[in-house]
Write an enzyme that holds these catalytic residues in place. Sequence first.
Site, mmCIF file in Angstrom:
data_model
loop_
_atom_site.group_PDB
_atom_site.id
_atom_site.type_symbol
_atom_site.label_atom_id
_atom_site.label_comp_id
_atom_site.label_asym_id
_atom_site.label_seq_id
_atom_site.Cartn_x
_atom_site.Cartn_y
_atom_site.Cartn_z
ATOM 1 N N TYR A 29 0.689 -1.035 0.000
ATOM 2 C CA TYR A 29 0.312 0.144 0.042
ATOM 3 C C TYR A 29 0.652 1.742 -0.190
ATOM 4 O O TYR A 29 0.439 2.034 -0.479
ATOM 5 C CB TYR A 29 -1.098 -0.257 0.991
ATOM 6 C CG TYR A 29 -1.584 -0.704 1.105
ATOM 7 C CD1 TYR A 29 -3.470 -1.106 0.305
ATOM 8 C CD2 TYR A 29 -1.506 -2.457 2.195
ATOM 9 C CE1 TYR A 29 -4.097 -1.821 0.460
ATOM 10 C CE2 TYR A 29 -2.973 -3.052 1.895
ATOM 11 C CZ TYR A 29 -3.590 -3.225 0.972
ATOM 12 O OH TYR A 29 -4.927 -4.119 1.001
ATOM 13 N N ASN A 79 -11.898 0.331 -5.941
ATOM 14 C CA ASN A 79 -12.325 0.251 -7.048
ATOM 15 C C ASN A 79 -13.262 -0.655 -8.159
ATOM 16 O O ASN A 79 -14.143 -1.643 -7.927
ATOM 17 C CB ASN A 79 -10.982 -1.054 -7.258
ATOM 18 C CG ASN A 79 -10.497 -1.393 -8.555
ATOM 19 O OD1 ASN A 79 -11.198 -0.900 -9.182
ATOM 20 N ND2 ASN A 79 -9.818 -2.503 -8.188
ATOM 21 N N CYS A 137 -6.671 -5.202 -7.434
ATOM 22 C CA CYS A 137 -6.462 -4.635 -6.063
ATOM 23 C C CYS A 137 -5.777 -5.536 -5.685
ATOM 24 O O CYS A 137 -5.188 -5.488 -4.380
ATOM 25 C CB CYS A 137 -7.484 -3.730 -6.050
ATOM 26 S SG CYS A 137 -8.959 -4.371 -5.943
ATOM 27 N N HIS A 138 -6.424 -7.041 -5.940
ATOM 28 C CA HIS A 138 -5.522 -7.987 -4.913
ATOM 29 C C HIS A 138 -4.086 -8.530 -4.519
ATOM 30 O O HIS A 138 -3.536 -8.735 -4.519
ATOM 31 C CB HIS A 138 -6.041 -9.751 -6.172
ATOM 32 C CG HIS A 138 -5.838 -9.532 -7.247
ATOM 33 N ND1 HIS A 138 -6.515 -9.168 -8.119
ATOM 34 C CD2 HIS A 138 -5.184 -10.749 -7.466
ATOM 35 C CE1 HIS A 138 -5.747 -9.623 -9.250
ATOM 36 N NE2 HIS A 138 -5.324 -10.055 -9.009
ATOM 37 N N GLU A 156 -2.209 -16.482 -9.819
ATOM 38 C CA GLU A 156 -1.386 -15.969 -9.900
ATOM 39 C C GLU A 156 0.785 -16.625 -9.747
ATOM 40 O O GLU A 156 1.455 -15.805 -10.248
ATOM 41 C CB GLU A 156 -1.079 -14.253 -9.779
ATOM 42 C CG GLU A 156 -2.248 -14.012 -10.640
ATOM 43 C CD GLU A 156 -2.394 -12.151 -10.777
ATOM 44 O OE1 GLU A 156 -1.744 -11.753 -10.723
ATOM 45 O OE2 GLU A 156 -3.496 -12.199 -11.297
#
Length: 188
Positions: free
Chosen positions: A122, A145, A153-154, A180
């Site tokens: 962040y 978002n 945003c993850h 991912e």
Amino acid sequence: MTDAAQESARNTPRRDWAWTRTDSPIGPLLLAATERGLAQVVFHADERTTRRALARLEGIFGTAPRAEIPHLAVAVAELTAYFSGELTAFTVPLDWSLTSGFHARVLHALDAGVPYGSVVGYQDLADRVGEPGAARAVGAAMGANPLPVVVPCHRVVASDGGIGGFGGGLEAKRVLLALEGVLPAPLF
């Protein structure tokens, strides 16, 4: 969506838009698109959530949804490919009109600068947009978002090594990060 973004959207001319729901490993998603591009992704799109989201979007766009907008088919196909591990970068055009100001700056920086399989803190994201000390505000931007998953945003995590929060729920964030390769896949 922030109050400023809602006001900005309300002051724009009426826009054609359409929506669909699609299943995903993190639950049903509602997708809404305008002729500009994908405008909204809504988590947990059960009947009640869908009704509320559609009523809000109808008010913002100033018209009832159309039957079809081509960007929806692209978004569904790309999300399907993403969730099956075949897509690492979205190309569907995005309609950014549901965000503005600081939130928009942060989301654009996230979209452009945090690729598949990586994470950012962040505070680091706050620094990237020239707002040192705005880590909490970055968290608020992530929570607002309008395009989660597609605008990733993850991929924003806490500086202490924790995964931070997520509008779709922490389990969904874990699933996306595992998909991912950032986190190990769940054992069950």
